[in-house]
Design a protein around this motif. Structure first.
Motif, PDB file in Angstrom:
ATOM      1  N   HIS A   2      31.569  11.290  -1.789  1.00 33.06           N
ATOM      2  CA  HIS A   2      30.847  12.313  -3.272  1.00 33.06           C
ATOM      3  C   HIS A   2      32.781  12.144  -3.758  1.00 33.06           C
ATOM      4  O   HIS A   2      32.604  12.685  -5.023  1.00 33.06           O
ATOM      5  CB  HIS A   2      30.361  13.727  -3.062  1.00 33.06           C
ATOM      6  CG  HIS A   2      28.981  13.865  -1.686  1.00 33.06           C
ATOM      7  ND1 HIS A   2      29.053  14.035  -0.798  1.00 33.06           N
ATOM      8  CD2 HIS A   2      27.637  14.026  -3.028  1.00 33.06           C
ATOM      9  CE1 HIS A   2      28.065  13.528  -0.338  1.00 33.06           C
ATOM     10  NE2 HIS A   2      27.101  14.171  -1.429  1.00 33.06           N
ATOM     11  N   SER A  24      30.195   1.258  -6.827  1.00 36.70           N
ATOM     12  CA  SER A  24      30.170   1.287  -5.346  1.00 36.70           C
ATOM     13  C   SER A  24      31.257  -0.133  -4.833  1.00 36.70           C
ATOM     14  O   SER A  24      31.749  -0.266  -3.465  1.00 36.70           O
ATOM     15  CB  SER A  24      28.589  -0.063  -4.265  1.00 36.70           C
ATOM     16  OG  SER A  24      28.721  -1.407  -5.139  1.00 36.70           O
ATOM     17  N   LYS A  31      25.817  -0.240  -1.507  1.00 37.66           N
ATOM     18  CA  LYS A  31      25.081   0.808  -3.105  1.00 37.66           C
ATOM     19  C   LYS A  31      24.444   1.846  -2.917  1.00 37.66           C
ATOM     20  O   LYS A  31      24.093   2.741  -3.454  1.00 37.66           O
ATOM     21  CB  LYS A  31      23.741  -0.802  -3.605  1.00 37.66           C
ATOM     22  CG  LYS A  31      24.797  -2.024  -4.499  1.00 37.66           C
ATOM     23  CD  LYS A  31      24.466  -2.507  -4.880  1.00 37.66           C
ATOM     24  CE  LYS A  31      23.098  -2.984  -3.808  1.00 37.66           C
ATOM     25  NZ  LYS A  31      22.343  -4.309  -4.628  1.00 37.66           N
ATOM     26  N   SER A  32      23.683   1.887  -1.227  1.00 36.19           N
ATOM     27  CA  SER A  32      22.560   3.163  -1.080  1.00 36.19           C
ATOM     28  C   SER A  32      23.417   3.603  -1.123  1.00 36.19           C
ATOM     29  O   SER A  32      23.421   5.450  -1.445  1.00 36.19           O
ATOM     30  CB  SER A  32      21.170   2.488  -0.106  1.00 36.19           C
ATOM     31  OG  SER A  32      22.709   2.329   1.181  1.00 36.19           O
ATOM     32  N   LYS A  33      24.627   4.085  -0.449  1.00 37.33           N
ATOM     33  CA  LYS A  33      25.337   4.989  -0.053  1.00 37.33           C
ATOM     34  C   LYS A  33      26.208   6.246  -1.181  1.00 37.33           C
ATOM     35  O   LYS A  33      25.890   7.145  -1.757  1.00 37.33           O
ATOM     36  CB  LYS A  33      26.805   5.142   0.485  1.00 37.33           C
ATOM     37  CG  LYS A  33      27.503   5.674   0.649  1.00 37.33           C
ATOM     38  CD  LYS A  33      26.814   7.206   1.744  1.00 37.33           C
ATOM     39  CE  LYS A  33      27.375   8.145   2.168  1.00 37.33           C
ATOM     40  NZ  LYS A  33      26.911   9.364   3.101  1.00 37.33           N
ATOM     41  N   GLY A  35      24.395   5.872  -4.322  1.00 39.22           N
ATOM     42  CA  GLY A  35      22.657   5.937  -5.194  1.00 39.22           C
ATOM     43  C   GLY A  35      22.757   7.688  -5.069  1.00 39.22           C
ATOM     44  O   GLY A  35      22.519   8.464  -5.116  1.00 39.22           O
ATOM     45  N   TYR A  36      23.354   7.535  -2.993  1.00 35.81           N
ATOM     46  CA  TYR A  36      22.373   9.012  -3.066  1.00 35.81           C
ATOM     47  C   TYR A  36      23.380   9.977  -3.052  1.00 35.81           C
ATOM     48  O   TYR A  36      23.481  11.025  -3.627  1.00 35.81           O
ATOM     49  CB  TYR A  36      22.630   9.212  -0.958  1.00 35.81           C
ATOM     50  CG  TYR A  36      21.829   8.443  -1.012  1.00 35.81           C
ATOM     51  CD1 TYR A  36      19.818   8.476  -0.528  1.00 35.81           C
ATOM     52  CD2 TYR A  36      21.571   7.019   0.277  1.00 35.81           C
ATOM     53  CE1 TYR A  36      19.736   8.475  -0.745  1.00 35.81           C
ATOM     54  CE2 TYR A  36      20.818   6.726   1.202  1.00 35.81           C
ATOM     55  CZ  TYR A  36      19.588   7.000   1.002  1.00 35.81           C
ATOM     56  OH  TYR A  36      17.915   6.653   1.496  1.00 35.81           O
ATOM     57  N   VAL A  37      24.787   9.728  -2.805  1.00 33.85           N
ATOM     58  CA  VAL A  37      26.210  10.405  -3.846  1.00 33.85           C
ATOM     59  C   VAL A  37      25.776  10.994  -5.555  1.00 33.85           C
ATOM     60  O   VAL A  37      25.864  11.826  -5.329  1.00 33.85           O
ATOM     61  CB  VAL A  37      26.732   9.873  -3.657  1.00 33.85           C
ATOM     62  CG1 VAL A  37      28.624  11.202  -4.565  1.00 33.85           C
ATOM     63  CG2 VAL A  37      27.226  10.105  -1.934  1.00 33.85           C
ATOM     64  N   GLN A  39      22.475  11.118  -6.670  1.00 32.12           N
ATOM     65  CA  GLN A  39      21.749  12.232  -6.866  1.00 32.12           C
ATOM     66  C   GLN A  39      21.669  13.835  -6.440  1.00 32.12           C
ATOM     67  O   GLN A  39      21.655  14.125  -6.803  1.00 32.12           O
ATOM     68  CB  GLN A  39      20.701  11.950  -5.907  1.00 32.12           C
ATOM     69  CG  GLN A  39      19.087  12.098  -5.607  1.00 32.12           C
ATOM     70  CD  GLN A  39      18.635  11.873  -7.066  1.00 32.12           C
ATOM     71  OE1 GLN A  39      18.449  10.857  -8.258  1.00 32.12           O
ATOM     72  NE2 GLN A  39      18.111  13.108  -7.058  1.00 32.12           N
ATOM     73  N   ASP A  40      22.837  13.045  -5.001  1.00 33.23           N
ATOM     74  CA  ASP A  40      23.354  14.848  -4.603  1.00 33.23           C
ATOM     75  C   ASP A  40      24.392  15.595  -6.077  1.00 33.23           C
ATOM     76  O   ASP A  40      23.808  16.768  -5.617  1.00 33.23           O
ATOM     77  CB  ASP A  40      24.741  14.639  -3.883  1.00 33.23           C
ATOM     78  CG  ASP A  40      23.699  14.234  -2.424  1.00 33.23           C
ATOM     79  OD1 ASP A  40      22.729  14.872  -2.496  1.00 33.23           O
ATOM     80  OD2 ASP A  40      24.950  14.105  -1.194  1.00 33.23           O
ATOM     81  N   ASN A  43      21.319  16.590  -8.518  1.00 32.89           N
ATOM     82  CA  ASN A  43      20.696  17.486  -8.075  1.00 32.89           C
ATOM     83  C   ASN A  43      21.751  18.620  -8.325  1.00 32.89           C
ATOM     84  O   ASN A  43      21.592  19.908  -8.302  1.00 32.89           O
ATOM     85  CB  ASN A  43      20.477  17.673  -6.665  1.00 32.89           C
ATOM     86  CG  ASN A  43      19.468  16.690  -6.783  1.00 32.89           C
ATOM     87  OD1 ASN A  43      19.181  16.075  -7.589  1.00 32.89           O
ATOM     88  ND2 ASN A  43      19.536  16.117  -5.316  1.00 32.89           N
TER      89      ASN A  43
END
Length: 167
Positions: A2, A24, A31-33, A35-37, A39-40, A43
């Motif tokens: 993060h 990334s 890339k997926s990590k 994307g999740y970060v 999104q966090d 949020n």
């Protein structure tokens, strides 16, 4: 992750138009990590994302500077007379109940008193007093405590459990 994503976003001019793939590769995460970060962070309302589904919009990330966490200034603890007297009181019972002990082989051993006991313990007691513990209650707990509860020092959770609302 993060922190590294947020640093990469803060280095760009707002609005950031970098893709997740570019982020990334710059950071060195998948890339997926990333994307999740993202999104966090969205949020937590630290950033605002625009998807770019319409023709006039692009994929952009706006940093919401007002919502970013700010560091709190740390005030040094001012040790009061009550904390120093509790430290002296604790020392008396610690020497009585924890100084001499038997190890698991049955040998008699001495546990030395720390040289900086007054400095450490008075600060620990001041923090406990500041967090809402009562002076008289703390004294009675010290007097009634066993050696196992006292050996850890005044910061022992067994001896002084946190009040409701504390972490």
């Amino acid at each position: 992750p993060h922190y590294s994503v947020m640093v990469a976003l803060l280095q760009e001019q707002s609005p950031v138009t970098l893709s997740i793939r570019t982020l990334s590769t710059r950071i060195g995460l998948g890339k997926s990590k990333v994307g999740y970060v993202i999104q966090d962070l969205h949020n937590w309302t630290w950033i605002k994302c625009t998807s770019g589904k319409r023709r006039q919009d692009a994929n952009t990330i706006d940093i919401l500077y007002d919502n970013l966490p700010q560091p709190e200034t740390h005030k040094p603890a001012v040790v009061g007379v009550n904390a120093e007297s509790l430290a002296e009181y604790f020392k008396h019972f610690w020497l009585e109940r924890c100084h001499k002990y038997k190890n698991k082989k049955g040998w008699k051993c001495n546990r030395p008193l720390r040289k900086d006991w007054k400095f450490r313990w008075s600060i620990a007691f001041q923090r406990l007093l500041d967090s809402g513990h009562d002076y008289q209650e703390m004294g009675s707990r010290i007097k009634a405590a066993s050696g196992k509860e006292l050996v850890a020092g005044p910061q022992s959770v067994l001896l002084f459990p946190p009040k409701k609302g504390e972490n």
